[in-house]
Design a protein around this motif. Structure first.
Motif, PDB file in Angstrom:
ATOM      1  N   LYS A  67      12.575   7.015   3.695  1.00  0.00           N
ATOM      2  CA  LYS A  67      12.791   8.008   4.741  1.00  0.00           C
ATOM      3  C   LYS A  67      14.249   8.421   4.674  1.00  0.00           C
ATOM      4  O   LYS A  67      15.137   7.606   4.875  1.00  0.00           O
TER       5      LYS A  67
ATOM      6  N   PHE B 192      15.113   0.370   7.494  1.00  0.00           N
ATOM      7  CA  PHE B 192      14.506  -0.363   6.383  1.00  0.00           C
ATOM      8  C   PHE B 192      14.771   0.346   5.054  1.00  0.00           C
ATOM      9  O   PHE B 192      15.088  -0.275   4.045  1.00  0.00           O
TER      10      PHE B 192
ATOM     11  N   SER C  98      -0.359   3.162  -3.401  1.00  0.00           N
ATOM     12  CA  SER C  98      -0.008   1.744  -3.560  1.00  0.00           C
ATOM     13  C   SER C  98      -0.888   0.824  -2.706  1.00  0.00           C
ATOM     14  O   SER C  98      -0.799  -0.385  -2.817  1.00  0.00           O
ATOM     15  N   ASP C  99      -1.710   1.422  -1.841  1.00  0.00           N
ATOM     16  CA  ASP C  99      -2.470   0.647  -0.868  1.00  0.00           C
ATOM     17  C   ASP C  99      -1.503  -0.223  -0.058  1.00  0.00           C
ATOM     18  O   ASP C  99      -1.657  -1.428   0.064  1.00  0.00           O
ATOM     19  N   TRP C 100      -0.489   0.425   0.470  1.00  0.00           N
ATOM     20  CA  TRP C 100       0.588  -0.250   1.199  1.00  0.00           C
ATOM     21  C   TRP C 100       0.964   0.665   2.363  1.00  0.00           C
ATOM     22  O   TRP C 100       1.264   1.836   2.137  1.00  0.00           O
ATOM     23  N   PRO C 101       0.939   0.143   3.603  1.00  0.00           N
ATOM     24  CA  PRO C 101       1.020   1.050   4.742  1.00  0.00           C
ATOM     25  C   PRO C 101       2.410   1.476   5.186  1.00  0.00           C
ATOM     26  O   PRO C 101       2.531   2.278   6.109  1.00  0.00           O
ATOM     27  N   THR C 102       3.451   0.926   4.565  1.00  0.00           N
ATOM     28  CA  THR C 102       4.789   1.211   5.083  1.00  0.00           C
ATOM     29  C   THR C 102       5.748   1.781   4.037  1.00  0.00           C
ATOM     30  O   THR C 102       5.520   1.660   2.831  1.00  0.00           O
TER      31      THR C 102
ATOM     32  N   PHE D 196       4.514  -0.941  -8.613  1.00  0.00           N
ATOM     33  CA  PHE D 196       4.947  -1.149  -7.241  1.00  0.00           C
ATOM     34  C   PHE D 196       5.497  -2.570  -7.089  1.00  0.00           C
ATOM     35  O   PHE D 196       4.843  -3.534  -7.453  1.00  0.00           O
ATOM     36  N   VAL D 197       6.712  -2.683  -6.565  1.00  0.00           N
ATOM     37  CA  VAL D 197       7.343  -4.000  -6.414  1.00  0.00           C
ATOM     38  C   VAL D 197       7.237  -4.514  -4.982  1.00  0.00           C
ATOM     39  O   VAL D 197       6.934  -5.674  -4.742  1.00  0.00           O
ATOM     40  N   GLY D 198       7.488  -3.632  -4.016  1.00  0.00           N
ATOM     41  CA  GLY D 198       7.377  -4.073  -2.634  1.00  0.00           C
ATOM     42  C   GLY D 198       8.150  -3.183  -1.679  1.00  0.00           C
ATOM     43  O   GLY D 198       8.727  -2.166  -2.075  1.00  0.00           O
TER      44      GLY D 198
ATOM     45  N   ASP E 268      11.059  -6.072   3.174  1.00  0.00           N
ATOM     46  CA  ASP E 268      11.098  -7.540   3.256  1.00  0.00           C
ATOM     47  C   ASP E 268      11.095  -8.165   1.864  1.00  0.00           C
ATOM     48  O   ASP E 268      11.853  -9.085   1.578  1.00  0.00           O
ATOM     49  N   ILE E 269      10.204  -7.662   1.016  1.00  0.00           N
ATOM     50  CA  ILE E 269      10.047  -8.236  -0.322  1.00  0.00           C
ATOM     51  C   ILE E 269      11.290  -7.988  -1.178  1.00  0.00           C
ATOM     52  O   ILE E 269      11.778  -8.902  -1.858  1.00  0.00           O
TER      53      ILE E 269
ATOM     54  N   GLU F 237      14.050 -10.312   0.019  1.00  0.00           N
ATOM     55  CA  GLU F 237      13.821 -11.693  -0.438  1.00  0.00           C
ATOM     56  C   GLU F 237      14.120 -11.826  -1.927  1.00  0.00           C
ATOM     57  O   GLU F 237      14.740 -12.797  -2.370  1.00  0.00           O
ATOM     58  N   MET F 238      13.669 -10.844  -2.707  1.00  0.00           N
ATOM     59  CA  MET F 238      13.857 -10.906  -4.160  1.00  0.00           C
ATOM     60  C   MET F 238      15.327 -10.751  -4.545  1.00  0.00           C
ATOM     61  O   MET F 238      15.777 -11.327  -5.541  1.00  0.00           O
TER      62      MET F 238
ATOM     63  N   GLU G  72      15.234 -12.962  -7.966  1.00  0.00           N
ATOM     64  CA  GLU G  72      14.054 -12.450  -8.670  1.00  0.00           C
ATOM     65  C   GLU G  72      14.183 -10.975  -9.048  1.00  0.00           C
ATOM     66  O   GLU G  72      13.611 -10.522 -10.037  1.00  0.00           O
TER      67      GLU G  72
END
Lengths: 120, 84
Positions: free
Chosen positions: A22, A32, A66-70, A80-82, A85-86, A89-90, A95
């Motif tokens: 965004k 985010f 991506s079948d990912w809602p955000t 797609f990595v994330g 949050d992901i 963390e990575m 990672e």
């Protein structure tokens, strides 16, 4: 296949690293998105930003793709990595460095280490 | 909303640790804030059900457990998911 779907596929195929967010990497419009863009900017990663607020088709299309809602959503070499949050963390676990190493994406390792030191 | 989220997650994962916080007030004035709150949530969940799953799989499992109705209604969901 919808136009948005085709456009997304072309974008993530043509660019090694793509962040659907965004706002833009210079001016994120959500905390985010800002966090992930900030990490990539700081690590000196070359990436394509796609502002989903500028295109409703993409905004919905990327969630279906991506079948990912955000949002945000990070793609590396078409994969797609994330979301926020992901990626956070990575980044902290190292990672993300490993992923960039494996995929041949250049970044500033010292900057990545600095992020980890600051958050240790 | 916090109770609904907790109920769904308890039913789906029988977690050993579960904390759902509505931190909407911290986002007053930001994109997605809605009067009355219930827009921004943080979830911490620990469950053996996530053992052996990738980060993406864990997040997807939580999305599925909450369902599109809850996911569609809230603006943001920050998650800290881990196995035992």
């Amino acid at each position: 296949m919808t136009d948005a779907n085709t456009q997304i596929k072309e974008t993530v195929t043509a660019n090694d690293v793509v962040l659907f967010m965004k706002g833009t990497k210079e001016m994120p419009q959500c905390g985010f998105s800002s966090k992930v863009a900030g990490v990539l900017n700081y690590m000196g990663v070359g990436y394509q930003d796609v502002n989903v607020l500028a295109d409703d088709g993409i905004r919905q299309g990327i969630k279906d793709y991506s079948d990912w809602p955000t949002i945000p959503q990070l793609y590396v070499k078409g994969e797609f990595v994330g979301g926020c949050d992901i990626i956070t963390e990575m980044t902290l676990s190292g990672e993300l460095d490993t992923l960039f190493d494996d995929k041949g994406v250049s970044y500033n390792k010292e900057a990545a280490d600095k992020i980890r030191e600051a958050n240790a | 909303m916090v109770e609904r989220i907790e109920t769904r997650l308890r039913e789906a994962f029988a977690p050993s640790v579960l904390a759902v916080v509505d931190d909407s007030e911290a986002h007053r004035g930001h994109a997605g804030y809605q009067e009355g709150g219930e827009s921004h949530f943080t979830v911490k969940i620990v469950s053996g059900a996530f053992q052996g799953q990738t980060r993406l799989a864990r997040h997807r499992a939580v999305h599925n457990a909450l369902g599109s109705e809850i996911i569609g209604r809230i603006h943001a969901l920050a998650m800290d998911i881990s196995a035992e």
